[in-house]
Design a protein around this motif. Structure first.
Motif, short mmCIF file in Angstrom:
data_model
loop_
_atom_site.label_atom_id
_atom_site.label_comp_id
_atom_site.label_asym_id
_atom_site.label_seq_id
_atom_site.Cartn_x
_atom_site.Cartn_y
_atom_site.Cartn_z
N GLU A 180 -16.47 15.25 -0.32
CA GLU A 180 -15.46 15.00 0.40
C GLU A 180 -14.13 13.35 0.45
N MET A 181 -15.41 12.49 0.62
CA MET A 181 -14.78 11.76 0.41
C MET A 181 -13.60 12.00 -0.74
N ALA A 182 -14.37 11.81 -1.79
CA ALA A 182 -13.44 11.11 -3.23
C ALA A 182 -11.59 12.38 -2.23
N TYR A 183 -11.51 13.29 -1.71
CA TYR A 183 -10.64 14.61 -1.07
C TYR A 183 -10.12 13.44 -0.57
N ARG A 184 -10.36 13.28 0.12
CA ARG A 184 -9.24 12.51 1.26
C ARG A 184 -8.73 10.87 0.71
N MET A 185 -9.62 10.81 -0.40
CA MET A 185 -9.39 9.46 -0.60
C MET A 185 -7.75 9.89 -1.17
N GLN A 186 -7.73 11.31 -1.80
CA GLN A 186 -6.71 10.78 -3.07
C GLN A 186 -4.99 11.16 -2.19
N MET A 187 -5.77 10.97 -0.72
CA MET A 187 -3.96 10.47 -0.34
C MET A 187 -4.46 9.27 0.54
N SER A 188 -5.28 8.97 1.07
CA SER A 188 -4.84 7.35 1.51
C SER A 188 -5.23 5.98 0.52
N ILE A 189 -6.43 5.92 -1.04
CA ILE A 189 -5.65 5.08 -1.68
C ILE A 189 -4.51 4.81 -1.95
N PRO A 190 -3.13 5.84 -2.57
CA PRO A 190 -2.62 5.57 -2.73
C PRO A 190 -1.44 4.18 -2.21
N THR A 191 -1.50 4.54 -0.40
CA THR A 191 -0.83 3.83 0.43
C THR A 191 -1.86 2.23 0.92
N LEU A 192 -3.08 2.66 0.17
CA LEU A 192 -3.70 1.27 0.77
C LEU A 192 -2.87 0.39 -0.62
N THR A 193 -3.28 0.75 -1.68
CA THR A 193 -3.28 0.01 -2.73
C THR A 193 -1.67 -0.44 -3.24
N ASP A 194 -0.43 -0.15 -2.26
CA ASP A 194 0.88 0.48 -2.82
C ASP A 194 1.44 -0.88 -2.08
N PHE A 195 1.70 -2.26 -1.92
CA PHE A 195 1.84 -3.89 -1.63
C PHE A 195 3.70 -3.42 -0.75
N SER A 196 4.50 -2.69 -1.70
CA SER A 196 5.56 -2.83 -0.94
C SER A 196 6.47 -2.74 -0.20
N ASP A 197 5.33 -2.30 1.15
CA ASP A 197 5.86 -2.53 2.58
C ASP A 197 4.91 -4.11 2.88
N GLU A 198 4.55 -4.64 2.10
CA GLU A 198 4.04 -6.03 2.78
C GLU A 198 5.55 -6.96 2.57
N PRO A 199 6.05 -7.65 3.72
CA PRO A 199 6.89 -8.95 3.44
C PRO A 199 6.80 -9.39 2.05
N GLU A 200 8.11 -10.56 1.77
CA GLU A 200 8.23 -11.38 0.85
C GLU A 200 6.82 -12.48 1.19
N SER A 201 7.27 -12.93 2.97
CA SER A 201 7.04 -13.97 3.49
C SER A 201 4.96 -14.27 3.42
N VAL A 202 4.82 -12.26 3.39
CA VAL A 202 2.84 -12.17 3.65
C VAL A 202 2.75 -12.79 2.39
N ILE A 203 3.34 -11.56 1.47
CA ILE A 203 3.24 -12.17 -0.29
C ILE A 203 2.88 -13.26 -0.54
N ALA A 204 4.10 -14.22 -0.23
CA ALA A 204 4.23 -15.84 -0.97
C ALA A 204 2.80 -16.63 0.03
N THR A 205 2.40 -15.78 1.09
CA THR A 205 1.59 -16.73 1.27
C THR A 205 0.11 -17.11 0.81
#
Length: 478
Positions: free
Chosen positions: A274-299
Motif C-alpha cells: 500500500e505504501m508503494a502504491y501511495r509513493m507513486q504519486m508522492s515521490i516524483p514531486t518530492l525529488t523534483d527540485f524545479s520548484d526550489e528557488p535558485e537562491s535556495v539551491i545556491a546556499t
C-alpha cells in the motif's frame, strides 16, 4: 479474480494436507518458541509532550578527525613529534594498524583554528560554513563508544548494539511514532560518496534494518540515480486502475493467510504494498527540485543540482522534513583518513561543509528548526598521534573511540553551547562523558519517549534501543 484464487486454495487434498501438516505445525511451534512476538501493534507513544517531531541524522561514515575540525589542542603544537605519554595512554588498546608502529608521534593539525559566533566556539578553516552557524549548534566534545573498528562502530551508532541483528534507530522511531505523512515512509535513508579517494568504508543495508521488528519499519533507501525507489512505477501495459485491483486482491489473500497463521510479517507485506502504491504519486514531486528557488539551491552549493551528492541529499532531507517524514538518515562515506589526511580531509569537507550548514539555515528559514533536530557525527574519532611517518607528509590518523565530537542543532537543545571536555592532547575525556547510548536516550527523550519504557518483546525478553544502558543528558536540553 479473487474467486479464482479461492478455488485454487480450496482444492488442497487430504493427502497434501497430511504431507505438509507435520512440517507446518513444527514450524509454527518453533516460531512460537524462538520469536514470541508479543507486540505486533505500535505502542502508545509519546510518553510525554515531545520537543522534536522529526530528525535528520547526518552520519559521517568513516570517523571525522575532531583534531582537524572542532577540538582545538594547542598543546599538540608544543609537543609535536614527541611520543604519546604512557600516562595519557594508560595501557589502552590500539588498533592493529598502529599497535606495531615503532613510534606514536603527537601530531598537531595542519589547519588553522579560530573562534566564531557569540559562543566563541573553535572551528578549523576546513569548515567555514559550519563556523557561521556556531550559535545554532549544541556541540558535544566528550562522545565515546565501545567500538574501535568501523563495522561495529557504525552498527552501534545505528542500532545501539555493535553486533548486527538489532533494529536501527530509525526503525525504532518508525515503530514507535510512525509518520506524519501517509504517502511517504516514516524512515528514509540516503547514501552519498565524497570525492576523497582513499579508504571508503562500505555502507551495509543492515544499518537501516528493522531487525526483529516487523519489516514494515525498516528504512527505505532512495537511490542516487535513476528511479529513487526501484519498481515504483507500473510495468508497461499496467494502468493505475489495474494496479489498484491487483493490490486489493493481494490484500484479500494476505489477510486470509494472516488470519490462519498469525504471522505479523504478512500484515507488514500488505502495508508495504500500500505504501508503494501511495509513493507513486508522492515521490516524483518530492525529488523534483524545479520548484526550489535558485537562491535556495545556491546556499547548498552547485553539487545540489547533481542527484545523489551530499548537497542534493541535504536539500532532499529538508523537503522530506517539510512533508512530515519522521527520520531521515544520510550516510556519507569517505572520512577514513589513515593516509594523506592533509590532502583527503579538505576534499571531504568541501563535499559536506556548505550543505550541512545550509540545511540548518534552511530549516530555520522555514520555521522547521523549531521542531526538527539535526545531528552531525561519525562512529568514533581520530588519534592525536600520526599513523605512518610524519616525515613523508603521507600520514593519517588512526581510529580513536575514547573521545570524539558530534553536534546537534534545532529543537530541544541549547544553541551556541558546548558540553564535555578532553585532556590537552584530545586523547581522554576529562569532564562529562557521553556514550552513544546516552545520545540515543537523549534523542528519544526529545521525541517524548522514555528510553527505559520503550521496549519490544522478542525471544522472551524485552529489548530496547539503549539495551540496559543510557541516561538523558539533561545539561544539553533547552
Amino acid at each position: 479474480m479473487l474467486d479464482d484464487f479461492r478455488q485454487i486454495a480450496d482444492r488442497q487434498t487430504r493427502r497434501s494436507f497430511l504431507g505438509t501438516a507435520g512440517v507446518s505445525l513444527g514450524a509454527l511451534a518453533m516460531h512460537a518458541l524462538t520469536t514470541a512476538h508479543a507486540q505486533a501493534e505500535e505502542p502508545a507513544l509519546p510518553h510525554f509532550p515531545p520537543k522534536v517531531k522529526r530528525v535528520i541524522y547526518l552520519c559521517q561514515s568513516g570517523a571525522p578527525s575532531q583534531h582537524d575540525l572542532f577540538d582545538y589542542k594547542p598543546a599538540l603544537e608544543r609537543l609535536a613529534g614527541e611520543q604519546l605519554p604512557e600516562s595519557i595512554r594508560m595501557g589502552q588498546r590500539l588498533t592493529t594498524m598502529t599497535a606495531e608502529q615503532d613510534s606514536l608521534p603527537l601530531t598537531p593539525s595542519k589547519f588553522a583554528f579560530s573562534r566564531h559566533g557569540k559562543s566563541q566556539m573553535w572551528f578549523s578553516e576546513l569548515v567555514p560554513h559550519q563556523a557561521k552557524i556556531a550559535d545554532h549548534l549544541c556541540r558535544i566534545r566528550s562522545m565515546h563508544t565501545d567500538a574501535i573498528n568501523h563495522d561495529p562502530g557504525l552498527t552501534l551508532l545505528a542500532s545501539g548494539h555493535s553486533l548486527p541483528g538489532r533494529p536501527s534507530l530509525g526503525s525504532w522511531l518508525s515503530y514507535g511514532l510512525g509518520s506524519e505523512n501517509e504517502e511517504l515512509p516514516a524512515f528514509v535513508v540516503l547514501v552519498s560518496q565524497g570525492s576523497a579517494t582513499l579508504n571508503n568504508q562500505p555502507i551495509f543495508d543492515r544499518l537501516w534494518s528493522s531487525g526483529f521488528l516487523p519489516s514494515r519499519y525498516q528504512g527505505v533507501r532512495f537511490r542516487s540515480s535513476g528511479e529513487p525507489v526501484l519498481y515504483l512505477n507500473n510495468p508497461a501495459g499496467i494502468s493505475k486502475d489495474d494496479r489498484r485491483r491487483v493490490l486489493r486482491t493481494l490484500a484479500a489473500l494476505n489477510e486470509r493467510q494472516a488470519a490462519e497463521v498469525g504471522d505479523p510479517e504478512i500484515e507488514s507485506r500488505v502495508a508495504q504494498y500500500e505504501m508503494a502504491y501511495r509513493m507513486q504519486m508522492s515521490i516524483p514531486t518530492l525529488t523534483d527540485f524545479s520548484d526550489e528557488p535558485e537562491s535556495v539551491i545556491a546556499t547548498y552549493g552547485e553539487d545540489a543540482r547533481q542527484p545523489g551528492t551530499y548537497a542534493a541529499n541535504c536539500l532532499l532531507a529538508r523537503r522530506m522534513a517539510e512533508r512530515g517524514v519522521r527520520f531521515v538518515q544520510l550516510f556519507h562515506r569517505g572520512w577514513d583518513q589513515h593516509r594523506s589526511i592533509n590532502a583527503e580531509l579538505p576534499r571531504q569537507c568541501r563535499d559536506t561543509d556548505q550543505a550541512s550548514a545550509a540545511l540548518v539555515n534552511d530549516l530555520a528559514r522555514l520555521g522547521l528548526l523549531e521542531d526538527t533536530l539535526v545531528i552531525w557525527g561519525g562512529e568514533f574519532g581520530r588519534t592525536a598521534y600520526a599513523q605512518g611517518s610524519i616525515d613523508t607528509n603521507d600520514y593519517g590518523r588512526d581510529h580513536h573511540s575514547r573521545c570524539f565530537t558530534m553536534w546537534l542543532a534545532g529543537a530541544g537543545v541549547k544553541p551556541g553551547f558546548e558540553f564535555g571536555s578532553t585532556d590537552e592532547l584530545g586523547y581522554n575525556i576529562t569532564k562529562d562523558p557521553v556514550h552513544v547510548h546516552d545520545l540515543n536516550a537523549t534523542l528519544l527523550h526529545l521525541l517524548g519517549i522514555d528510553h527505559k519504557r520503550f521496549t519490544y518483546r522478542f525471544q522472551g525478553r524485552d529489548f530496547r534501543l539503549t539495551d540496559v544502558h543510557g541516561r538523558v543528558i539533561e545539561q544539553v536540553l533547552a
